[in-house]
Scaffold this motif. Structure first.
Motif, PDB file in Angstrom:
ATOM      1  N   ASP A 159      50.679  49.205  35.766  1.00  0.00           N
ATOM      2  CA  ASP A 159      51.869  48.908  34.961  1.00  0.00           C
ATOM      3  C   ASP A 159      53.145  49.142  35.741  1.00  0.00           C
ATOM      4  N   THR A 160      53.153  50.105  36.629  1.00  0.00           N
ATOM      5  CA  THR A 160      54.342  50.382  37.445  1.00  0.00           C
ATOM      6  C   THR A 160      54.223  49.814  38.850  1.00  0.00           C
ATOM      7  N   ASP A 161      53.113  49.203  39.163  1.00  0.00           N
ATOM      8  CA  ASP A 161      52.879  48.569  40.471  1.00  0.00           C
ATOM      9  C   ASP A 161      52.225  47.212  40.202  1.00  0.00           C
ATOM     10  N   GLN A 162      53.028  46.310  39.655  1.00  0.00           N
ATOM     11  CA  GLN A 162      52.488  45.059  39.114  1.00  0.00           C
ATOM     12  C   GLN A 162      52.271  43.979  40.166  1.00  0.00           C
ATOM     13  N   GLN A 163      52.964  44.055  41.277  1.00  0.00           N
ATOM     14  CA  GLN A 163      52.835  43.003  42.283  1.00  0.00           C
ATOM     15  C   GLN A 163      51.465  43.078  42.947  1.00  0.00           C
ATOM     16  N   PRO A 164      50.679  42.021  42.921  1.00  0.00           N
ATOM     17  CA  PRO A 164      49.349  42.063  43.542  1.00  0.00           C
ATOM     18  C   PRO A 164      49.437  42.123  45.070  1.00  0.00           C
ATOM     19  N   LEU A 165      48.351  42.570  45.661  1.00  0.00           N
ATOM     20  CA  LEU A 165      48.258  42.621  47.121  1.00  0.00           C
ATOM     21  C   LEU A 165      48.071  41.210  47.686  1.00  0.00           C
ATOM     22  N   THR A 166      48.401  41.093  48.958  1.00  0.00           N
ATOM     23  CA  THR A 166      48.155  39.849  49.681  1.00  0.00           C
ATOM     24  C   THR A 166      47.438  40.177  50.976  1.00  0.00           C
ATOM     25  N   SER A 193      40.549  37.904  46.884  1.00  0.00           N
ATOM     26  CA  SER A 193      39.905  37.289  45.722  1.00  0.00           C
ATOM     27  C   SER A 193      40.253  38.070  44.466  1.00  0.00           C
ATOM     28  N   GLY A 194      40.293  37.329  43.345  1.00  0.00           N
ATOM     29  CA  GLY A 194      40.503  37.952  42.056  1.00  0.00           C
ATOM     30  C   GLY A 194      39.230  38.464  41.430  1.00  0.00           C
ATOM     31  N   SER A 195      38.097  38.256  42.076  1.00  0.00           N
ATOM     32  CA  SER A 195      36.807  38.737  41.588  1.00  0.00           C
ATOM     33  C   SER A 195      36.319  39.832  42.527  1.00  0.00           C
ATOM     34  N   CYS A 196      36.257  41.048  42.011  1.00  0.00           N
ATOM     35  CA  CYS A 196      35.831  42.175  42.848  1.00  0.00           C
ATOM     36  C   CYS A 196      34.335  42.126  43.150  1.00  0.00           C
ATOM     37  N   ALA A 197      33.570  41.360  42.378  1.00  0.00           N
ATOM     38  CA  ALA A 197      32.124  41.313  42.572  1.00  0.00           C
ATOM     39  C   ALA A 197      31.731  40.607  43.860  1.00  0.00           C
ATOM     40  N   VAL A 198      32.669  39.876  44.528  1.00  0.00           N
ATOM     41  CA  VAL A 198      32.313  39.193  45.760  1.00  0.00           C
ATOM     42  C   VAL A 198      32.144  40.167  46.918  1.00  0.00           C
ATOM     43  N   GLN A 215      41.270  42.640  41.672  1.00  0.00           N
ATOM     44  CA  GLN A 215      41.560  42.042  42.964  1.00  0.00           C
ATOM     45  C   GLN A 215      40.877  42.840  44.069  1.00  0.00           C
ATOM     46  N   VAL A 216      40.454  42.152  45.117  1.00  0.00           N
ATOM     47  CA  VAL A 216      39.966  42.787  46.335  1.00  0.00           C
ATOM     48  C   VAL A 216      40.550  42.017  47.525  1.00  0.00           C
ATOM     49  N   VAL A 217      41.081  42.761  48.476  1.00  0.00           N
ATOM     50  CA  VAL A 217      41.617  42.194  49.714  1.00  0.00           C
ATOM     51  C   VAL A 217      40.904  42.890  50.860  1.00  0.00           C
ATOM     52  N   ARG A 218      40.270  42.110  51.752  1.00  0.00           N
ATOM     53  CA  ARG A 218      39.478  42.703  52.826  1.00  0.00           C
ATOM     54  C   ARG A 218      39.642  41.885  54.100  1.00  0.00           C
TER      55      ARG A 218
END
Length: 361
Positions: A159-166, A193-198, A215-218
């Motif tokens: 809620d206080t860190d709304q900007q997604p990662l890139t 990806s917006g799906s963490c299951a990947v 989200q997951v960024v790797r």
């Protein structure tokens, strides 16, 4: 002054001896009772007469005392109502004493009140200094409130860190230097990806989805010595509590083989990320889970005491993802203090004979 004898009997007379001419002493009648006459009588002195005091005149006693009538007051000073007669057993002196005590108590209360008012005024004057007066008198310039970016916020909650990662925020270039003077890692591939299951399988994937991972960024890297391949990244959870719940369950699920982390293959020479046994580490900061998976480039087993693997996990999680990526995000937002560092975890997973290939960016 000379005394004389009154008679021959008072003179000294020897006791008569036997045969002398003096008469012998014969007892006579007893002496009368009472004091004996003085042997030394009072000398003959002229008698003085005591002056006689005049007789006091008798004081006349009046048969009755007449009290003059009280003065008649003017009409304007006369009391409106007659005074109540004193009650039985109560004297005028008692009423006067009661009024006196009332006057004394009332005066004491007034003095105490004045003293308290004086102390309060003195305290206010002491607290107010001349500098305060000048500051209050001088007009204060009005400054606009600082404008924060929309993505600024505390890392403890989405809620206080709304900007997604890139992917560019996490892995900015083809080379990654975790510290000055250290050799660089080669960045082979990045993925968001917006799906963490990947990035995981089994119960670990279900747990992340259930707790709101969005989200997951790797990215896949090669170690500076070329002997190890690395897949490292960040999971974006709802809040810090959700991230900590996932962290506490990961080891148990890995030990029970109910889930595993997937390596991100990046072409020829990186197949070991999907098939070989891996050494894994993870850590929580805010609502993020940072993780790192390390395998040997030749696909061989990873010894438990391999210091090179341990250093790679430290470089990726502690220096790059925590002190680098998340620290910059916290400093660029409203969070001025980093969140408390969570307990770091590490584990081992077996390789997957048939890995799922994932498309790159």
């Amino acid at each position: 002054m000379v005394y004389r004898y009154e008679s021959d009997e008072d003179a000294f007379v020897e006791y008569p001896r036997s045969g002398s001419d003096l008469p012998e002493f014969t007892p006579g009648p007893p002496a009368p009772a009472g004091p004996s006459p003085s042997r030394f009588p009072t000398p003959s002195l002229p008698r003085t007469t005591r002056p006689a005091l005049p007789a006091a005149e008798p004081i006349p006693v009046r048969s009755s005392v007449q009290i003059p009538p009280p003065p008649t007051l003017p009409r304007e000073y006369a009391p409106a109502e007659p005074l109540d007669p004193p009650k039985a057993g109560r004297s005028d002196s008692g009423r006067g004493g009661g009024r006196l005590w009332q006057v004394i108590v009332g005066g004491a209360a007034v003095l105490v009140l004045l003293a308290l008012c004086g102390l309060g005024a003195a305290a206010l004057l002491a607290e107010r200094s001349p500098d305060d007066d000048r500051t209050a008198a001088a007009p204060q310039p009005t400054t606009a409130a600082p404008v924060t970016e929309p993505d600024a916020g505390d890392l403890d909650s989405r809620d206080t860190d709304q900007q997604p990662l890139t992917a560019r925020e996490v892995f900015a270039g083809k080379k990654l230097v975790v510290a000055d003077g250290r050799p660089a890692y080669d960045v082979l591939k990045t993925h968001s990806s917006g799906s963490c299951a990947v990035a995981v399988t089994g119960e670990i994937a279900d747990l992340l989805v259930r707790l709101g991972c969005s989200q997951v960024v790797r990215g896949t890297l090669r170690s500076p010595d070329g002997d190890h391949l690395v897949t490292a990244g960040l999971f974006n959870l709802t809040d810090k509590a959700s991230a900590q719940r996932v962290r506490d369950r990961i080891r148990q699920l890995l030990d029970e083989r109910q889930g595993r982390f997937r390596g991100l293959a990046a072409g020829d020479g990186t197949e070991a990320l999907s098939t070989a046994a891996a050494r894994i580490g993870w850590q929580v900061r805010g609502h993020y889970i940072a993780y790192c998976l390390v395998v040997r480039a030749d696909g061989g087993p990873v010894p438990g005491g391999d210091t090179a693997v341990r250093d790679i996990i430290y470089d990726m999680i502690e220096l790059h993802l925590d002190k680098g990526v998340l620290e910059r995000r916290a400093a660029g937002g409203t969070a001025v203090q980093p969140t408390a560092r969570a307990t770091e975890g590490a584990g081992t997973q077996r390789g997957d004979a048939n890995p799922d290939e994932l498309p790159g960016d």
